[in-house]
Design a protein around this motif. Structure first.
Motif, mmCIF file in Angstrom:
data_model
loop_
_atom_site.group_PDB
_atom_site.id
_atom_site.type_symbol
_atom_site.label_atom_id
_atom_site.label_comp_id
_atom_site.label_asym_id
_atom_site.label_seq_id
_atom_site.Cartn_x
_atom_site.Cartn_y
_atom_site.Cartn_z
ATOM 1 N N TYR A 228 3.993 29.335 3.933
ATOM 2 C CA TYR A 228 2.420 29.263 3.868
ATOM 3 C C TYR A 228 2.183 28.359 5.144
ATOM 4 O O TYR A 228 3.148 27.740 5.739
ATOM 5 N N GLU A 255 -0.386 32.811 3.344
ATOM 6 C CA GLU A 255 0.227 32.445 2.318
ATOM 7 C C GLU A 255 0.989 33.932 1.643
ATOM 8 O O GLU A 255 0.606 34.987 1.921
ATOM 9 N N LYS A 256 2.467 33.818 1.474
ATOM 10 C CA LYS A 256 3.211 34.814 0.917
ATOM 11 C C LYS A 256 3.095 34.817 -0.822
ATOM 12 O O LYS A 256 2.932 33.815 -1.048
ATOM 13 N N ASP A 257 2.884 36.284 -0.965
ATOM 14 C CA ASP A 257 2.727 36.349 -2.323
ATOM 15 C C ASP A 257 4.142 36.310 -3.107
ATOM 16 O O ASP A 257 5.142 36.554 -2.469
ATOM 17 N N GLU A 258 4.058 36.753 -4.323
ATOM 18 C CA GLU A 258 5.379 36.675 -5.064
ATOM 19 C C GLU A 258 6.345 37.934 -4.748
ATOM 20 O O GLU A 258 7.444 37.946 -4.939
ATOM 21 N N LYS A 259 5.613 38.900 -3.891
ATOM 22 C CA LYS A 259 6.306 40.052 -3.585
ATOM 23 C C LYS A 259 6.577 39.889 -1.999
ATOM 24 O O LYS A 259 6.776 40.835 -1.234
ATOM 25 N N ARG A 261 4.384 39.382 0.337
ATOM 26 C CA ARG A 261 3.348 39.817 1.383
ATOM 27 C C ARG A 261 2.584 38.774 1.911
ATOM 28 O O ARG A 261 2.199 37.880 1.163
ATOM 29 N N GLU A 262 2.193 38.903 3.142
ATOM 30 C CA GLU A 262 1.482 37.898 3.751
ATOM 31 C C GLU A 262 -0.138 38.213 3.593
ATOM 32 O O GLU A 262 -0.577 39.222 3.701
ATOM 33 N N LYS A 263 -0.743 37.167 3.126
ATOM 34 C CA LYS A 263 -2.220 37.163 2.893
ATOM 35 C C LYS A 263 -2.786 36.160 4.003
ATOM 36 O O LYS A 263 -2.489 34.931 3.872
#
Length: 281
Positions: A228, A255-259, A261-263
């Motif tokens: 992040y 921020e990267k999620d549990e998969k 993936r960038e948000k």
């Protein structure tokens, strides 16, 4: 993102606080090289016979007094969140050269001279501040200041927050142009930063006009590898995408999620400058 960042920040603060009991160290911003000239930041700084707060006082020096660092003593004094070594120094008063010991926390982190003015940046104190999201938690908040001196007279001074102890690893202080802001003579930029992932850095811009210092909203940047980041910046009129008589605040978070993936999230706002002050558009 904000909730995650806050939790991570508070955990880091607690970890560093626990480590403080295990070993003592000086903040990096208060590291001063031997045989180099420095400046007194805290007015009427006491010069002592030995590196100890109970040692006899030999003299007191005013803000902007030049000193020469002779030797760093290994003794470290902690006041609030500020940790600094004592330094053996020499200084000139009139035709007389004297020596003694000064606590490094009373010295300027950075200083500059421009157009007949001396500008100094330093840390002044630590205050207890309640976290906005978790009022039951107190955060040790450092307060910094920038002073402008003309000759032997203090012309103006502004104070601002600048993070906790873990953000005091590095400090820089530079003079920039007026960024094409009306009636502004020059811009000062003070930066405090840490050396580890997840430790925030702070940029404080100060406008100088008519012998007055005007602090702009503080910028904060923080990140943790590629998991992040949170970044903030100003776009001034002389920057690409800048607009006349204003400066633009831009923020971006990832921020990267549990998969994995960038948000991303972005926002911006415009501050109007009328030649004397600024306001949110």
């Amino acid at each position: 993102m904000k909730t995650l960042f806050t939790i991570l920040f508070l955990l880091i603060v607690q970890i560093f606080s626990a480590q403080e009991e295990d070993y003592d160290y000086a903040n990096g911003v208060f590291h001063f090289e031997e045989n180099k000239t420095q400046k007194i930041f805290t007015d009427w700084t006491r010069i002592r016979q030995s590196p100890n707060v109970n040692a006899p006082i030999l003299d007191s020096l005013k803000t902007n007094q030049s000193i020469l660092i002779l030797k760093k003593d290994e003794t470290i004094l902690k006041l609030g969140e500020r940790r600094a070594n004592w330094y053996k120094i020499s200084y000139q008063k009139g035709d007389e050269t004297s020596e003694g010991y000064v606590w490094g926390g009373n010295l300027a982190v950075g200083y500059r001279n421009k157009n007949g003015y001396d500008f100094l940046f330093g840390l002044t104190k630590t205050i207890n501040k309640k976290d906005k999201q978790y009022p039951e938690i107190n955060i040790q908040q450092n307060i910094a200041a920038i002073k402008v001196v003309e000759g032997n007279s203090l012309i103006d001074e502004v104070s601002f927050e600048t993070g906790s102890a873990e953000s005091l690893s590095y400090g820089t202080f530079i003079i920039e142009s007026n960024h094409k802001l009306q009636n502004v003579e020059l811009t000062l930029k003070a930066t405090i930063s840490g050396e580890a992932c997840g430790i925030a850095s702070y940029d404080q811009y100060i406008l100088f006009k008519d012998k007055k210092l005007i602090a702009l909203p503080q910028l904060m940047n923080v990140g943790d590898a590629d998991v992040y980041y949170h970044s903030e910046e100003f776009i001034f009129p002389n920057d690409k995408g800048g607009i006349a008589n204003a400066f633009i605040f831009k923020m971006e978070e990832m921020e990267k999620d549990e998969k994995d993936r960038e948000k991303k999230k972005k926002s911006s706002k415009v501050y109007l400058w009328n030649g004397n002050s600024y306001k949110l558009k």
